[in-house]
Design an enzyme around this catalytic site. Structure first.
Site, PDB file in Angstrom:
ATOM      1  N   GLY A  14       0.745  -1.225  -0.239  1.00  0.00           N
ATOM      2  CA  GLY A  14       0.008   0.131  -0.219  1.00  0.00           C
ATOM      3  C   GLY A  14       1.299   1.251  -0.732  1.00  0.00           C
ATOM      4  CG  ASN A  16       1.857   2.841  -6.316  1.00  0.00           C
ATOM      5  OD1 ASN A  16       2.122   3.714  -6.197  1.00  0.00           O
ATOM      6  ND2 ASN A  16       3.131   1.792  -5.674  1.00  0.00           N
ATOM      7  NE  ARG A  93      -8.129 -12.559  -6.696  1.00  0.00           N
ATOM      8  CZ  ARG A  93      -8.076 -13.765  -7.322  1.00  0.00           C
ATOM      9  NH1 ARG A  93      -6.967 -14.636  -7.060  1.00  0.00           N
ATOM     10  NH2 ARG A  93      -9.214 -14.285  -7.575  1.00  0.00           N
ATOM     11  CG  ASN A 109      -3.510  -1.085 -12.531  1.00  0.00           C
ATOM     12  OD1 ASN A 109      -3.175  -0.955 -11.292  1.00  0.00           O
ATOM     13  ND2 ASN A 109      -2.139  -1.460 -13.848  1.00  0.00           N
ATOM     14  CG  HIS A 111       2.732  -2.436 -14.926  1.00  0.00           C
ATOM     15  ND1 HIS A 111       2.695  -4.061 -14.492  1.00  0.00           N
ATOM     16  CD2 HIS A 111       3.748  -2.958 -15.821  1.00  0.00           C
ATOM     17  CE1 HIS A 111       3.453  -4.272 -14.699  1.00  0.00           C
ATOM     18  NE2 HIS A 111       3.834  -3.669 -15.598  1.00  0.00           N
ATOM     19  CD  GLU A 174      12.492   7.585  -4.587  1.00  0.00           C
ATOM     20  OE1 GLU A 174      13.659   7.122  -4.362  1.00  0.00           O
ATOM     21  OE2 GLU A 174      13.493   9.472  -4.897  1.00  0.00           O
ATOM     22  CB  ALA A 175       8.887   7.258 -11.139  1.00  0.00           C
TER      23      ALA A 175
HETATM   24  C1  GAR Z   1       3.935  -1.320  -7.612  1.00  0.00           C
HETATM   25  O1  GAR Z   1       5.027  -0.986  -7.650  1.00  0.00           O
HETATM   26  C2  GAR Z   1       2.983  -1.610  -8.256  1.00  0.00           C
HETATM   27  O2  GAR Z   1       3.284  -0.467  -9.724  1.00  0.00           O
HETATM   28  C3  GAR Z   1       2.761  -2.167  -8.762  1.00  0.00           C
HETATM   29  O3  GAR Z   1       2.480  -3.151  -7.313  1.00  0.00           O
HETATM   30  C4  GAR Z   1       3.235  -2.594  -7.460  1.00  0.00           C
HETATM   31  C5  GAR Z   1       3.092  -2.165  -5.555  1.00  0.00           C
HETATM   32  O4  GAR Z   1       3.034  -1.672  -4.901  1.00  0.00           O
HETATM   33  N1  GAR Z   1       1.243  -3.088  -9.059  1.00  0.00           N
HETATM   34  C6  GAR Z   1       1.865  -3.549 -10.782  1.00  0.00           C
HETATM   35  O5  GAR Z   1       2.034  -4.336 -10.629  1.00  0.00           O
HETATM   36  C7  GAR Z   1      -0.092  -4.504 -11.445  1.00  0.00           C
HETATM   37  N2  GAR Z   1       0.494  -5.153 -12.395  1.00  0.00           N
HETATM   38  P1  GAR Z   1       2.280  -1.054  -3.294  1.00  0.00           P
HETATM   39  O6  GAR Z   1       1.325  -2.137  -3.064  1.00  0.00           O
HETATM   40  O7  GAR Z   1       3.564  -0.586  -1.792  1.00  0.00           O
HETATM   41  O8  GAR Z   1       1.515   0.673  -3.740  1.00  0.00           O
END
Ligand code: GAR
Length: 221
Positions: A14, A16, A93, A109, A111, A174-175
């Site tokens: 979490g 992000n 998911r 989303n 990525h 970070e980005a």
């Molecule tokens: C993030 O790096 C996000 O971009 C990636 O999961 C991580 C979640 O981190 N998402 C994917 O790969 C989606 N295909 P977080 O729970 O610390 O935000």
């Protein structure tokens, strides 16, 4: 100003989500998070939301016989909270077509790659295997296929010679933490919208110098 009511879907850490929570604290930010849903009980992101007084819900996919039933429960919870915009933030998911349709162009989303390259899992290891010199992250509207859909915003970072998947992931993350609040602001404020599967709008993309990786002067000073 009316703030758009945002729901966030998570499966884990979490970070992000945290970046979005912080962004929403700024006066004038056009969104507020009204519900955080995790499909994983005990996900670290749930505690982050609770610490900020944001309502949370666990909807465990394992409690449902089918993907359709799980997505119906998710949809019900989001409608119940009058969510207007949905953000996947590390939600791991795939959604059913019906769910994607019901949140069409209202569902983002993030990525950790420069899409459409490197969709799916183990992104950073694959980037390193390919010898890619610039990677980054993308915020896009959700479509049925994994990590596909109209691109709202991207950030690029260099891939360094001694990078490991973890060190590259940290630089990209970070980005991500700056990109997601930026992209959500663009969408929630109505500055951009989808037209013919492209994101268009009022934002001026400034002309900037190209990013070179390795830098042009490397080894020639
Ligand atoms: C993030 O790096 C996000 O971009 C990636 O999961 C991580 C979640 O981190 N998402 C994917 O790969 C989606 N295909 P977080 O729970 O610390 O935000």
């Amino acid at each position: 100003m009316t703030r758009k009511r945002v729901g966030v879907l998570i499966s884990g850490r979490g970070s992000n989500l945290e970046a979005l929570i912080e962004a929403c604290k700024a006066p004038g930010y056009p969104a507020k998070i009204v519900l955080v849903v995790s499909n994983v009980p005990g996900a670290q992101g749930l505690a982050r939301a609770e610490a900020s007084g944001i309502p949370t819900l666990i909807i465990n996919h394992k409690d449902f016989a089918s993907r359709e039933d799980f997505d119906a429960a998710l949809d019900g919870a989001l409608q119940g909270a009058q969510v207007e915009l949905l953000c996947n933030a590390g939600f791991l998911r795939l959604h059913t077509e019906g769910f994607v349709r019901s949140w069409w162009n209202r569902h983002l989303n993030i990525h950790p790659s420069l899409l459409p390259a490197f969709k799916g899992l183990h992104t950073h290891a694959r980037v390193l295997d390919e010898g890619v010199k610039i990677s980054g992250c993308t915020v896009h509207f959700v479509r049925s296929e994994m990590d596909c859909g109209p691109i709202v915003a991207q950030a690029a970072v260099p891939v360094l010679v001694r990078d490991t998947p973890d060190s590259l992931a940290a630089r990209v993350l970070e980005a991500e933490h700056r990109l997601y609040p930026h992209a959500l602001r663009l969408v929630a404020s109505g500055a951009v919208h989808v037209e013919g599967e492209r994101v268009v709008g009022m934002t001026q993309i400034r002309d900037q110098p190209a990013i070179f990786s390795p830098p042009l002067d490397e080894g020639f000073d």
